[in-house]
Design an enzyme around this catalytic site. Structure first.
Site, short mmCIF file in Angstrom:
data_model
loop_
_atom_site.label_atom_id
_atom_site.label_comp_id
_atom_site.label_asym_id
_atom_site.label_seq_id
_atom_site.Cartn_x
_atom_site.Cartn_y
_atom_site.Cartn_z
N ASN A 1 0.87 -1.19 0.00
CA ASN A 1 0.00 0.00 0.00
C ASN A 1 0.90 1.23 0.00
O ASN A 1 1.51 1.56 1.01
CB ASN A 1 -0.90 -0.02 1.24
CG ASN A 1 -1.72 1.25 1.38
OD1 ASN A 1 -1.85 2.02 0.42
ND2 ASN A 1 -2.29 1.47 2.55
N TRP A 2 0.95 1.89 -1.16
CA TRP A 2 1.85 3.06 -1.28
C TRP A 2 1.23 4.33 -0.68
O TRP A 2 1.90 5.36 -0.63
CB TRP A 2 2.21 3.29 -2.75
CG TRP A 2 3.26 2.35 -3.26
CD1 TRP A 2 3.77 1.26 -2.61
CD2 TRP A 2 3.93 2.43 -4.53
NE1 TRP A 2 4.73 0.65 -3.39
CE2 TRP A 2 4.84 1.34 -4.58
CE3 TRP A 2 3.86 3.28 -5.62
CZ2 TRP A 2 5.66 1.10 -5.67
CZ3 TRP A 2 4.67 3.04 -6.72
CH2 TRP A 2 5.57 1.96 -6.74
N LYS A 3 -0.03 4.27 -0.29
CA LYS A 3 -0.70 5.45 0.27
C LYS A 3 -0.50 6.64 -0.69
O LYS A 3 -0.52 6.45 -1.89
CB LYS A 3 -0.19 5.75 1.68
CG LYS A 3 -0.20 4.50 2.56
CD LYS A 3 0.05 4.80 4.00
CE LYS A 3 0.19 3.49 4.77
NZ LYS A 3 0.02 3.64 6.19
N HIS B 1 -9.68 0.97 4.90
CA HIS B 1 -8.38 1.16 5.56
C HIS B 1 -8.57 2.12 6.75
O HIS B 1 -9.37 3.05 6.68
CB HIS B 1 -7.37 1.74 4.57
CG HIS B 1 -5.97 1.73 5.09
ND1 HIS B 1 -5.52 2.68 5.98
CD2 HIS B 1 -4.95 0.86 4.89
CE1 HIS B 1 -4.26 2.41 6.28
NE2 HIS B 1 -3.89 1.30 5.64
N GLU C 1 -6.98 4.53 7.79
CA GLU C 1 -6.79 5.96 7.48
C GLU C 1 -8.03 6.54 6.80
O GLU C 1 -8.33 7.72 6.95
CB GLU C 1 -5.52 6.15 6.62
CG GLU C 1 -4.28 5.91 7.47
CD GLU C 1 -3.04 5.48 6.70
OE1 GLU C 1 -3.03 5.58 5.46
OE2 GLU C 1 -2.09 5.00 7.35
N GLU D 1 -5.48 -5.19 10.57
CA GLU D 1 -4.46 -4.16 10.78
C GLU D 1 -4.74 -3.43 12.09
O GLU D 1 -5.54 -2.47 12.12
CB GLU D 1 -4.49 -3.15 9.64
CG GLU D 1 -4.21 -3.76 8.29
CD GLU D 1 -3.62 -2.71 7.34
OE1 GLU D 1 -2.48 -2.92 6.92
OE2 GLU D 1 -4.28 -1.71 7.05
N GLY E 1 2.32 2.03 10.65
CA GLY E 1 3.27 3.14 10.49
C GLY E 1 3.96 3.54 11.79
O GLY E 1 4.59 4.60 11.85
N SER F 1 3.31 -2.41 10.20
CA SER F 1 4.78 -2.38 10.33
C SER F 1 5.44 -3.72 10.00
O SER F 1 6.42 -4.11 10.65
CB SER F 1 5.17 -1.91 11.73
OG SER F 1 4.68 -0.60 11.97
N GLY G 1 2.74 -1.29 4.24
CA GLY G 1 2.80 0.12 3.86
C GLY G 1 4.23 0.55 3.59
O GLY G 1 4.76 0.36 2.50
N GLY G 2 4.87 1.13 4.61
CA GLY G 2 6.20 1.72 4.45
C GLY G 2 7.22 0.84 3.74
O GLY G 2 7.94 1.31 2.85
C1 PEP Z 1 -0.83 0.04 5.90
O1 PEP Z 1 -0.80 1.17 5.46
O2 PEP Z 1 -1.79 -0.68 5.63
C2 PEP Z 1 0.29 -0.42 6.73
C3 PEP Z 1 0.21 -1.59 7.28
O3 PEP Z 1 1.35 0.45 6.87
P1 PEP Z 1 2.78 0.10 7.58
O4 PEP Z 1 3.25 -1.22 7.00
O5 PEP Z 1 3.65 1.22 7.20
O6 PEP Z 1 2.51 -0.02 9.04
#
Ligand code: PEP
Length: 246
Positions: free
Chosen positions: A9-11, A91, A93, A159, A165, A203, A224-225
């Site tokens: 997930n590049w957001k 999600h 966010e 999640e 994050g 994470s 994500g990251g």
């Molecule tokens: C996400 O955005 O769904 C996520 C899990 O981010 P991260 O891996 O950065 O925690």
């Protein structure tokens, strides 16, 4: 024999240059039971699809509407036109910063399924709920509401919001226990426990991926990251492939 799913997930990150750099390092050699997808921002779906072989496309959101006067919205049918196989729905966010309710999320799940793009329903508790040991109640309520009108064709991503994050990750035991509960709930709601992959997100990185993939109820990861750089994303893919080869 299970498959594993890895979705990046590049957001709101990325650029044409970033896609080219990612593609330069991308290896299209994947384990046959590992499904990889990336969810870039909408404007980059097509370019990413053209740049990466052996990688499915996911969108980060979709509209509940098929078409109409909804400025800024993107329908699930449009995602299918662009070659998307998956769309993230709910999600944290989107829930937190865009006011998405469980009712809206249920409509998005249904809209995606009607268009033929597989929803990846995201669920997870806030830190306060985990501290009060209410995480099962929160996630169960999210599932009951979001899946009220769902078909059995979806993925679920657990999640925990406190792990997104933040560098904090659920322990493999915490993830596995929650996934087992989700599986039971999916069985009672849709009769599709075995057919529904349940991914962990929060994470995930090359260091913690092995232990998470080793959990019997973890069918992959939403990342994500660590999905922004090809090297770190491919290191997680390698860990998934190793797990599938055991
Ligand atoms: C996400 O955005 O769904 C996520 C899990 O981010 P991260 O891996 O950065 O925690």
């Amino acid at each position: 024999m299970k498959n594993l799913y890895l979705i990046g997930n590049w957001k709101q990150h990325g650029s044409q240059a970033a896609i080219e750099a990612f593609a330069d390092q991308w290896s299209s050699e994947q384990h046959p039971r590992l499904r990889i997808a990336i969810a870039p921002p909408f404007p980059y779906l097509q370019a990413l699809g053209e740049a990466l072989a052996n990688c499915d496309l996911a969108a980060q959101d979709c509209s509940v509407h098929v078409q109409g006067a909804h400025t800024g919205e993107v329908s699930a049918d449009m995602l299918v036109d662009l070659g998307c196989q998956y769309v993230l729905v709910g999600h944290s966010e989107r829930r937190q910063y865009h006011g998405e309710t469980d009712e809206l999320i249920a409509q998005k799940v249904a809209a995606a399924q009607a268009a033929g793009v597989t929803p990846v329903l995201c669920v997870g508790e806030q830190q306060a709920a985990r501290e009060a040991e209410k995480q099962d109640d929160v996630v169960r309520a999210q599932l009951r509401s979001a899946l009220a009108t769902s078909q059995p064709n979806l993925l679920i991503a657990y999640e925990p919001v406190w792990a997104i994050g933040t560098g904090l990750t659920a322990t493999p035991d915490q993830a596995n226990q929650m996934h087992a509960m989700i599986r039971q709930e999916v069985e009672s709601l849709l009769g599709a426990a075995q057919a529904t992959p349940i991914l962990y997100g929060g994470s995930v990185n090359a260091e913690n991926a092995d232990a998470l993939f080793a959990c019997p109820h973890v069918d992959g990861a939403l990342v994500g990251g660590a999905s922004l750089e090809a090297a770190s994303f491919m290191a997680i893919a390698q860990s998934a492939s190793n797990n599938l080869s055991h």
